[in-house]
Design a protein around this motif. Structure first.
Motif, PDB file in Angstrom:
ATOM      1  N   UNK A 141      22.975   5.896  11.239  1.00 27.13           N
ATOM      2  CA  UNK A 141      23.587   5.594  12.522  1.00 27.13           C
ATOM      3  C   UNK A 141      25.074   5.937  12.532  1.00 27.13           C
ATOM      4  N   UNK A 142      25.653   6.139  11.325  1.00 27.40           N
ATOM      5  CA  UNK A 142      27.087   6.417  11.238  1.00 27.40           C
ATOM      6  C   UNK A 142      27.407   7.895  11.113  1.00 27.40           C
ATOM      7  N   UNK A 143      26.436   8.704  10.691  1.00 29.69           N
ATOM      8  CA  UNK A 143      26.740  10.122  10.536  1.00 29.69           C
ATOM      9  C   UNK A 143      25.716  10.855   9.700  1.00 29.69           C
ATOM     10  N   UNK A 144      26.013  12.129   9.388  1.00 27.57           N
ATOM     11  CA  UNK A 144      25.073  12.971   8.656  1.00 27.57           C
ATOM     12  C   UNK A 144      25.104  12.645   7.166  1.00 27.57           C
ATOM     13  N   UNK A 145      23.968  12.868   6.499  1.00 21.83           N
ATOM     14  CA  UNK A 145      23.807  12.567   5.076  1.00 21.83           C
ATOM     15  C   UNK A 145      23.492  13.821   4.273  1.00 21.83           C
ATOM     16  N   UNK A 146      22.560  14.655   4.767  1.00 22.04           N
ATOM     17  CA  UNK A 146      22.185  15.834   4.014  1.00 22.04           C
ATOM     18  C   UNK A 146      20.993  16.539   4.642  1.00 22.04           C
TER      19      UNK A 146
END
Length: 269
Positions: A141-146
């Motif tokens: 929910x906070x941003x991209x991971x991979x």
């Protein structure tokens, strides 16, 4: 020491057999791709099971924090829903058909997370039986991971954005000047953005989001905020340090994001 020597002498034939057996097994696996793939698959299954068991204990002690995050996420989703309803009302629309969305989401839980190497990966407890495919984007929910790099039946391996081998198209949210997200391997909280042109008005605190031209991540997903930037004399592009919105050292639940039109677009390209 004498007892150890006596043991080795007494069982020398058995030990020699086991040694030769192990050597022959290694040669067999290395020289036959079928055997090698079966061993890798079995190893992934075994390590996935071990990580699942260990993460289950950790998950129990993180329930309070996870519940807080879920409440915050639900609040954010409700705000977005309210904004969408307001826009639809202003445009005279009466219905929003979710099935028409280009992107679909599915959830998973991180069971292993490496972040202190130059090239880092995550292991997530969803795989091929859950319709997880290679090249799906992974976000929170906070941003991209991979990005999903490899899948097994019950798990998937995700190449983290904290990896020198990955590059993601991003942009300055306020001006849409785009660049490339990379990582220099130093601080897991700070990532670099390159190729933003010198014409862009970059300031500390500016928000970086996904640019949206790839088939993996949609536009405007949060990435982080600018904490410092540099424009060397004679250079035409900034080097920008960005503090990630995600705490990449403390990931639990993630979302796989699938572009349902990716196949059509790839065929056209």
């Amino acid at each position: 020491m004498q007892q150890i020597i006596n043991f080795l002498i007494s069982y020398k034939n058995t030990l020699l057999f086991l040694l030769l057996f192990c050597i022959s097994l290694i040669f067999t696996i290395e020289s036959h791709s079928y055997h090698k793939s079966k061993i890798v698959s079995s190893a992934n299954w075994l390590t996935g099971g071990i990580y699942n068991a260990l993460s289950g204990v950790d998950q129990y002690f993180r329930l309070k924090k996870d519940n807080k995050l879920l409440v915050e996420e639900n609040l954010d989703l409700r705000k977005q829903l309210l904004e969408a309803q307001t826009i639809l009302k202003e445009r005279g629309s009466v219905q929003l058909n979710i099935s028409d969305s280009v992107y679909e989401l599915s959830s998973g839980r991180v069971v292993a997370n490496r972040y202190n190497h130059l090239d880092n990966y995550l292991l997530v407890n969803k795989g091929e039986k859950d319709s997880i495919q290679v090249d799906l984007g992974v976000i929170t929910q906070k941003g991209i991971v991979g990005i999903v790099e490899q899948t097994a039946q019950n798990h998937s391996r995700v190449i983290s954005i904290l990896n020198s081998q990955i590059a993601v198209n991003v942009k300055l949210k306020k001006s849409n000047h785009f660049g490339t997200l990379t990582w220099n391997g130093e601080n897991p909280q700070i990532i670099q953005v390159e190729d933003i042109p010198r014409l862009a008005d970059v300031k500390k605190g500016d928000t970086i989001t996904t640019e949206g031209r790839s088939l993996i991540f949609p536009p405007n997903l949060p990435v982080g905020k600018v904490v410092s930037f540099e424009l060397e004399p004679g250079k035409n592009y900034y080097t920008i340090n960005v503090q990630l919105f995600n705490d990449m050292t403390n990931l639990n639940y993630v979302y796989f994001i699938n572009n349902k039109q990716k196949g059509d677009l790839q065929n056209l390209e």
